[in-house]
Design a protein around this motif. Structure first.
Motif, PDB file in Angstrom:
ATOM      1  N   PRO A 227       0.820  -1.227   0.000  1.00 33.14           N
ATOM      2  CA  PRO A 227       0.000   0.000   0.000  1.00 33.14           C
ATOM      3  C   PRO A 227       0.850   1.272   0.000  1.00 33.14           C
ATOM      4  O   PRO A 227       0.542   2.225  -0.723  1.00 33.14           O
ATOM      5  CB  PRO A 227      -0.815  -0.128   1.293  1.00 33.14           C
ATOM      6  N   ARG A 228       1.934   1.274   0.776  1.00 39.67           N
ATOM      7  CA  ARG A 228       2.785   2.463   0.832  1.00 39.67           C
ATOM      8  C   ARG A 228       3.566   2.645  -0.460  1.00 39.67           C
ATOM      9  O   ARG A 228       3.585   3.740  -1.046  1.00 39.67           O
ATOM     10  CB  ARG A 228       3.752   2.352   2.016  1.00 39.67           C
ATOM     11  N   VAL A 229       4.213   1.576  -0.933  1.00 42.06           N
ATOM     12  CA  VAL A 229       5.063   1.676  -2.119  1.00 42.06           C
ATOM     13  C   VAL A 229       4.247   2.060  -3.354  1.00 42.06           C
ATOM     14  O   VAL A 229       4.615   2.973  -4.109  1.00 42.06           O
ATOM     15  CB  VAL A 229       5.807   0.348  -2.357  1.00 42.06           C
ATOM     16  N   LEU A 230       3.128   1.380  -3.557  1.00 37.09           N
ATOM     17  CA  LEU A 230       2.293   1.686  -4.712  1.00 37.09           C
ATOM     18  C   LEU A 230       1.625   3.048  -4.568  1.00 37.09           C
ATOM     19  O   LEU A 230       1.510   3.802  -5.537  1.00 37.09           O
ATOM     20  CB  LEU A 230       1.236   0.604  -4.891  1.00 37.09           C
ATOM     21  N   GLY A 231       1.177   3.347  -3.352  1.00 34.55           N
ATOM     22  CA  GLY A 231       0.517   4.626  -3.131  1.00 34.55           C
ATOM     23  C   GLY A 231       1.412   5.799  -3.476  1.00 34.55           C
ATOM     24  O   GLY A 231       0.967   6.780  -4.102  1.00 34.55           O
ATOM     25  N   GLU A 232       2.678   5.716  -3.100  1.00 33.73           N
ATOM     26  CA  GLU A 232       3.617   6.794  -3.402  1.00 33.73           C
ATOM     27  C   GLU A 232       3.805   6.954  -4.906  1.00 33.73           C
ATOM     28  O   GLU A 232       3.826   8.079  -5.433  1.00 33.73           O
ATOM     29  CB  GLU A 232       4.960   6.514  -2.725  1.00 33.73           C
ATOM     30  N   ALA A 233       3.921   5.834  -5.618  1.00 31.23           N
ATOM     31  CA  ALA A 233       4.119   5.895  -7.068  1.00 31.23           C
ATOM     32  C   ALA A 233       2.886   6.440  -7.778  1.00 31.23           C
ATOM     33  O   ALA A 233       2.986   7.225  -8.728  1.00 31.23           O
ATOM     34  CB  ALA A 233       4.467   4.508  -7.601  1.00 31.23           C
ATOM     35  N   LEU A 234       1.718   6.047  -7.310  1.00 36.08           N
ATOM     36  CA  LEU A 234       0.475   6.501  -7.943  1.00 36.08           C
ATOM     37  C   LEU A 234       0.219   7.979  -7.668  1.00 36.08           C
ATOM     38  O   LEU A 234      -0.239   8.710  -8.552  1.00 36.08           O
ATOM     39  CB  LEU A 234      -0.688   5.646  -7.443  1.00 36.08           C
ATOM     40  N   ARG A 235       0.519   8.417  -6.464  1.00 38.72           N
ATOM     41  CA  ARG A 235       0.319   9.844  -6.147  1.00 38.72           C
ATOM     42  C   ARG A 235       1.250  10.731  -6.937  1.00 38.72           C
ATOM     43  O   ARG A 235       0.929  11.895  -7.225  1.00 38.72           O
ATOM     44  CB  ARG A 235       0.505  10.078  -4.644  1.00 38.72           C
ATOM     45  N   ALA A 236       2.400  10.219  -7.299  1.00 32.27           N
ATOM     46  CA  ALA A 236       3.381  11.015  -8.044  1.00 32.27           C
ATOM     47  C   ALA A 236       2.974  11.219  -9.498  1.00 32.27           C
ATOM     48  O   ALA A 236       3.491  12.114 -10.165  1.00 32.27           O
ATOM     49  CB  ALA A 236       4.747  10.342  -7.984  1.00 32.27           C
ATOM     50  N   ALA A 237       2.046  10.413  -9.982  1.00 29.16           N
ATOM     51  CA  ALA A 237       1.608  10.501 -11.381  1.00 29.16           C
ATOM     52  C   ALA A 237       0.389  11.414 -11.471  1.00 29.16           C
ATOM     53  O   ALA A 237      -0.744  10.984 -11.249  1.00 29.16           O
ATOM     54  CB  ALA A 237       1.279   9.118 -11.929  1.00 29.16           C
ATOM     55  N   ARG A 238       0.612  12.638 -11.763  1.00 28.64           N
ATOM     56  CA  ARG A 238      -0.472  13.619 -11.899  1.00 28.64           C
ATOM     57  C   ARG A 238      -0.346  14.318 -13.232  1.00 28.64           C
ATOM     58  O   ARG A 238       0.727  14.416 -13.815  1.00 28.64           O
ATOM     59  CB  ARG A 238      -0.388  14.667 -10.770  1.00 28.64           C
ATOM     60  N   ARG A 239      -1.480  14.825 -13.698  1.00 28.67           N
ATOM     61  CA  ARG A 239      -1.448  15.574 -14.955  1.00 28.67           C
ATOM     62  C   ARG A 239      -0.625  16.855 -14.777  1.00 28.67           C
ATOM     63  O   ARG A 239      -0.646  17.460 -13.739  1.00 28.67           O
ATOM     64  CB  ARG A 239      -2.883  15.935 -15.387  1.00 28.67           C
TER      65      ARG A 239
END
Length: 239
Positions: A227-239
């Motif tokens: 949850p932490r590792v994926l969450g950080e990567a997903l939050r970093a991907a923004r338009r």
């Protein structure tokens, strides 16, 4: 107890919980890094003679990872085969407990309890986003219906756009993936090794999240930090 594992994530789960139980594992079983067992080939093309030579008490398999014909051949040769089915996070926890119990674990290991707690404590995502999730290219293949990785992403606030597809891993042309206009593209580093040079260039108009395939698709000790590792990567991907 002597076991052979045909599933990388289950190999890791058994190896860290019950050192010494595993006698064999596939060439793709890369965790733990110091795993010292007989290698029996790939998940889709195991060397059945090597497995039988080990005379295991149990062969651990998965209905998606491994071919039914190979498992039937092992059963016909007298092997006990435990076949798992994992298509959601709760199902992963249940199947992990079943595998470990079958291998002689006296109870749930600490890492499994920590993983369950980590997923139970997930906050509600501030806003849900849509994603295309390729798992291969040449040809392009994406997550479809009823997949473990899809459930992982859904719990992190990401709804992949092919979740209703009739196939679990459909082939979809690149122009159709782009035309779906998702909020982002999620690119794991396995089974296809997407990198910054091999993936994002195909989606120049979309934010791309390069994520750990082990944390997205493996069901084992990595679930505790996923949850932490994926969450950080997903939050970093923004338009």
């Amino acid at each position: 107890m002597k076991a052979v594992s045909l599933v990388p994530s289950l190999t890791e789960a058994v190896a860290v919980t019950l050192p010494g139980v595993l006698a064999g594992a596939t060439d793709w079983c890369t965790h733990p890094a110091d795993l010292d067992v007989t290698r029996i080939g790939g998940t889709k093309n195991p060397k059945l003679d090597r497995i039988l030579a080990l005379a295991p008490d149990l062969v651990i398999a998965n209905e998606e990872e491994n071919r039914a014909a190979d498992l039937d051949a092992l059963r016909a040769a007298g092997c006990e085969v435990l076949v798992t089915e994992v298509r959601s996070v709760p199902q992963a926890f249940a199947e992990l407990a079943r595998v470990l119990a079958a291998c002689g674990a006296p109870g749930r290991p600490r890492w499994l309890a920590q993983a369950e707690a980590a997923w139970a404590a997930l906050p509600e995502p501030p806003a849900r986003r849509t994603a295309v999730v390729p798992v291969w290219r040449r040809p392009w293949m994406v997550l479809g219906r009823d997949t473990f990785a899809g459930d992982v992403l859904a719990r992190l606030g990401i709804d992949h756009v092919h979740a209703g597809h009739l196939e679990r891993y459909p082939r979809v042309p690149l122009d159709e993936l782009r035309a779906a206009a998702p909020d982002l593209v999620v690119l794991p580093d396995e089974p296809y090794r997407f990198t910054a040079e091999d993936g994002p260039e195909a989606f120049p108009a979309l934010p791309c999240a390069l994520v750990s395939g082990r944390h997205l698709t493996w069901y084992g000790p990595s679930l505790a930090e996923a949850p932490r590792v994926l969450g950080e990567a997903l939050r970093a991907a923004r338009r």
